[in-house]
Design an enzyme around this catalytic site. Structure first.
Site, PDB file in Angstrom:
ATOM      1  N   CYS A 246       0.869  -1.127  -0.138  1.00  0.00           N
ATOM      2  CA  CYS A 246       0.013  -0.009  -0.046  1.00  0.00           C
ATOM      3  C   CYS A 246       0.933   1.246   0.240  1.00  0.00           C
ATOM      4  CB  CYS A 246      -1.109   0.235   1.298  1.00  0.00           C
ATOM      5  SG  CYS A 246      -2.189  -1.196   1.434  1.00  0.00           S
TER       6      CYS A 246
ATOM      7  N   ARG B  94       3.347  -0.046  -5.179  1.00  0.00           N
ATOM      8  CA  ARG B  94       3.166  -0.837  -3.929  1.00  0.00           C
ATOM      9  C   ARG B  94       1.828  -1.550  -3.741  1.00  0.00           C
ATOM     10  NH1 ARG B  94       6.757   1.676   0.284  1.00  0.00           N
ATOM     11  NH2 ARG B  94       5.413   0.811   1.569  1.00  0.00           N
TER      12      ARG B  94
ATOM     13  N   TRP C  76      -2.953  -2.686  -1.654  1.00  0.00           N
ATOM     14  CA  TRP C  76      -2.663  -3.737  -2.086  1.00  0.00           C
ATOM     15  C   TRP C  76      -3.485  -4.927  -0.963  1.00  0.00           C
ATOM     16  CZ3 TRP C  76      -0.592  -8.324   0.565  1.00  0.00           C
ATOM     17  CH2 TRP C  76      -0.044  -9.346  -0.170  1.00  0.00           C
TER      18      TRP C  76
ATOM     19  N   ASN D 278      -1.459   1.416   5.661  1.00  0.00           N
ATOM     20  CA  ASN D 278      -0.486   0.617   5.142  1.00  0.00           C
ATOM     21  C   ASN D 278      -0.054  -0.197   6.167  1.00  0.00           C
ATOM     22  OD1 ASN D 278       1.353  -0.940   3.685  1.00  0.00           O
ATOM     23  ND2 ASN D 278       3.234   0.542   4.239  1.00  0.00           N
ATOM     24  N   GLY D 279      -0.357  -1.679   5.977  1.00  0.00           N
ATOM     25  CA  GLY D 279      -0.069  -2.665   7.139  1.00  0.00           C
ATOM     26  C   GLY D 279      -1.284  -3.556   7.431  1.00  0.00           C
TER      27      GLY D 279
ATOM     28  N   GLU E 246      16.393 -17.304  -9.892  1.00  0.00           N
ATOM     29  CA  GLU E 246      16.070 -15.860 -10.291  1.00  0.00           C
ATOM     30  C   GLU E 246      15.252 -15.980 -11.671  1.00  0.00           C
ATOM     31  OE1 GLU E 246      15.737 -13.576  -8.623  1.00  0.00           O
ATOM     32  OE2 GLU E 246      15.572 -11.674 -10.094  1.00  0.00           O
TER      33      GLU E 246
ATOM     34  N   LYS F   8      11.446 -15.110 -12.107  1.00  0.00           N
ATOM     35  CA  LYS F   8      10.969 -13.879 -12.977  1.00  0.00           C
ATOM     36  C   LYS F   8      10.085 -14.152 -13.945  1.00  0.00           C
ATOM     37  CE  LYS F   8      12.449 -10.733 -11.632  1.00  0.00           C
ATOM     38  NZ  LYS F   8      13.350 -10.462 -10.599  1.00  0.00           N
TER      39      LYS F   8
ATOM     40  N   GLU G 251       6.552 -14.550 -12.139  1.00  0.00           N
ATOM     41  CA  GLU G 251       5.662 -13.198 -11.527  1.00  0.00           C
ATOM     42  C   GLU G 251       5.304 -12.474 -12.571  1.00  0.00           C
ATOM     43  OE1 GLU G 251       8.152 -10.707  -9.103  1.00  0.00           O
ATOM     44  OE2 GLU G 251      10.036 -11.280 -10.274  1.00  0.00           O
TER      45      GLU G 251
ATOM     46  N   HIS H  34      15.740 -36.655  -7.595  1.00  0.00           N
ATOM     47  CA  HIS H  34      15.072 -36.837  -6.372  1.00  0.00           C
ATOM     48  C   HIS H  34      13.695 -36.437  -6.245  1.00  0.00           C
ATOM     49  CE1 HIS H  34      19.073 -37.969  -4.747  1.00  0.00           C
ATOM     50  NE2 HIS H  34      19.536 -36.942  -5.400  1.00  0.00           N
TER      51      HIS H  34
ATOM     52  N   LYS I 195       5.690  -4.176  -5.047  1.00  0.00           N
ATOM     53  CA  LYS I 195       6.997  -4.142  -5.006  1.00  0.00           C
ATOM     54  C   LYS I 195       7.421  -4.009  -3.216  1.00  0.00           C
ATOM     55  CE  LYS I 195      10.943  -2.299  -7.033  1.00  0.00           C
ATOM     56  NZ  LYS I 195      11.161  -3.800  -7.639  1.00  0.00           N
TER      57      LYS I 195
END
Ligand code: F6R
Length: 613
Positions: A2, A27, A77, A103-104, A486, A490, A493, A509, A608
């Site tokens: 957010c 955000r 978000w 935000n939180g 990585e 990429k 996402e 395995h 982000k």
């Protein structure tokens, strides 16, 4: 997550808030909203149209009164409550006199809501946030003082928050506060501003003040007063903003991700610049501890999330090899909750682009409390982690807007390798000549990366050949393993395709059971003793019908005979190769995502900066 912004005392306050929200979209973009004081009332608008929420909000603000000077804005978000307009911030109290953004996460929201409902408050949304505005409505009944009521309201809350309030009954005033989630404020030309992070205020102020936990800020035209939990006035730390607002623009590129991929040579060069002083010694940034502390270290723990964790995995090789120190790398959200032993002989390195990711932030706080020396590697000067740590090292990659990290990951690898060299220097495990030779090698990277980012044709051909597949495995060994992780991250996402990164040796395995015609295997083959083993693993997946793409170095003679597609990178020393090998995988993910029509800068469900657990 957010994004929040607030402005007090500017004739163009609405434009400033909307412009800030555009820059804060990274955000979160599930919804967006604003609330302003309007001649003794509140004027509020909200929109929830997925990735175009801010755009839709701007459209709905077309009928705004011209006189708005005090207000707040939010990009969401979603955590609690669907991404709908009803759940969009600002949330209003029962009397519609207060507007609140957050935000939180408020962890005890359910019990607070039950208690507030029993007192007669009516809830409109399914969010955790709404409890705050009703609590504040109650607290204001005591004395009508918005700052004191906000401070009392914090006393009811458990969780993480940066919160800002506008009131119809408190003209020319905004009040904000924080716990865990970041909050900055700034002032210029008699206008006061608040924001979740620097992009919110870029171009408006050249210095921002970081607010400490449980402090409350009173913003008025030309004045910002910060008080602590006891109500005493305190002076917050200030940080200079060196970025200009142009860095938040696309600069002629189709999207931020392309721009940021092209900025990688510069990001690496800036992170490497002036790191060797006149005596030939490696220079870190703000290190607030005695070098003797670093000499006493006998173990290193690197913590991070997502791509930053992958950069940490590359850093592990460098620290173990050059400084001879046993090094663990842990995902911050796991590290926090295990019984890790801390102490003065353990160095904990928190790696984070934003410097705000909650799990990494809390992990380093925990380590510091346990007596360990803590270094934060961050891209944001003055971010929470850099303030919590004993020392900070900056990646100097410039603002990264696109949700998928690119240039900052490469810069993080460089920063970790420089830190490894500094540890080697202090411990005498590498000679000055060896260190100089390694740094020289790192300095060759910007030119090589520039060559790679400028050449996309081959990557696009490969993308066209494989993009109809649904399942992808990315395999690597040794330094190629973090690159594989990585590359997979990429791809998943930004293209929404299933992509798994795996150590190639683990394939037998279990995961090999999933290999069949139609599956794509992307193998990272770096020169050295692991190359032959990688080719054996590639033969195993080919034998089971997989289509194989190999990222290989220029001198690799074997690759053409085993791969369906080859992506070449220049030959460099092994410790430098991960930086190069990540580039074609970023480009591959980008090309596949574009072919699927996805907005690469704003992939669904992501934000982000992850400030919730
Ligand atoms: C992936 C990505 C994320 C971040 C992660 C940590 O492209 O960007 O996985 O790496 O959310 O963020 P920071 O580095 O800000 O702690």
């Amino acid at each position: 997550m957010c994004g929040i912004i607030g402005v007090v005392g500017s004739a163009g306050a609405l434009e400033t808030v909307l412009e800030g929200l555009r820059r804060l979209e990274y955000r979160g973009y599930d919804s967006a909203g604003v609330a302003f004081q309007d001649h003794g009332d509140l004027w509020s608008r909200r929109a929830a149209e997925g990735t175009r929420s801010v755009e839709a909000l701007v459209e709905t603000c077309g009928d705004a009164p011209a006189t708005l000077t005090v207000g707040i804005g939010h990009t969401r978000w979603a955590t609690h409550g669907n991404p709908t307009e009803i759940n969009a911030h600002p949330h209003l109290d029962c009397g519609k006199r207060l507007g609140l953004i957050h935000n939180g996460i408020i962890e005890n929201h359910a019990e607070l809501k039950a208690a507030l409902e029993a007192l007669g408050h009516g809830f409109r949304s399914g969010t955790d946030t709404e409890v705050m505005v009703h609590l504040l409505e109650d607290e204001l009944r005591t004395d009508g003082d918005l700052v004191a009521a906000t401070r009392r309201m914090l006393g009811h809350l458990r969780g993480a928050f940066a919160v800002a309030v506008v009131s119809a009954d408190h003209p020319d005033q905004l009040v904000a506060a924080r716990r865990v989630s970041p909050l900055i404020v700034g002032m210029s030309d008699g206008v006061s501003y608040l924001g979740s992070d620097i992009p919110a205020l870029m171009g408006k102020v050249d210095r921002v003040f970081a607010i400490e936990e449980d402090h409350v800020v009173d913003l008025r035209p030309g004045s910002i007063v910060v008080t602590n939990a006891e109500g005493q006035v305190v002076s917050p730390q200030s940080v200079e903003i060196t970025w200009t607002s142009e860095v938040a623009e696309k600069g002629g590129y189709a999207d931020f991700m392309t721009k940021e991929i092209h900025e990688q040579p510069e990001a690496i060069a800036a992170t490497l610049a002036s790191r060797i002083d006149a005596t030939g010694s490696i220079q870190l940034d703000d290190m607030d501890f005695d070098e003797e502390d670093l000499r006493q270290i006998d173990k290193v723990v690197i913590v991070g999330c997502g791509s930053s964790y992958h950069a940490g995995l590359v850093g592990k090789f460098a620290i173990e090899r050059w400084a001879g120190l046993p090094t663990e790398v842990d995902i911050a959200s796991e590290f926090r909750y295990r019984d890790a032993k801390f102490g003065p002989s353990t160095l904990v390195i928190g790696v984070s682009q934003s410097g705000e990711t909650i799990d990494t932030l809390e992990a380093i706080k925990q380590a510091r409390k346990g007596g360990s020396t803590v270094i934060a590697i961050s891209n944001i000067v003055g971010a929470s982690m850099t303030r919590e740590a004993d020392g900070a090292m900056y990646t100097r990659a410039g603002l990264e807007v696109s949700v998928a990290s690119t240039k900052t990951v490469l810069a993080q690898v460089i920063a970790l390798e420089l830190l490894a060299l500094r540890l080697a220097e202090l411990r005498g495990t590498r000679s000055a000549e060896e260190i100089e030779q390694i740094v020289r090698e790192l300095h060759s990277l910007p030119a090589f990366v520039a060559g790679l980012v400028g050449a996309t044709k081959r990557v696009e051909e490969v993308a066209a050949g494989i993009s109809s597949a649904r399942d992808y495995f990315f395999l690597g060994r040794h330094l190629g393993y973090p690159v594989a992780l990585e590359g997979a991250l990429k791809l998943k996402e930004i293209s929404y395709l299933r992509a798994e990164g795996y150590p190639a040796g683990e394939l037998k395995h279990g995961p090999i059971a999933l290999i069949e015609p139609g599956v794509v295997v992307v193998a990272v083959v770096l020169s050295g003793p692991m190359a032959e083993k990688m080719y054996s693993n590639i033969a195993e997946v080919k034998a089971r019908g997989a289509t194989v793409v190999v990222v290989a170095e220029a001198s690799d003679q074997v690759v053409e005979s085993v791969a369906d597609y080859v992506l070449r990178i220049p030959d460099v020393a092994d410790f430098a190769a991960p930086v190069l090998a990540m580039v074609p995988l970023q480009q591959l993910a980008y090309a596949i995502a574009k072919s699927r029509g996805i907005d690469v800068d704003r992939p669904r469900n992501l934000a982000k900066t992850v400030t919730v657990e």
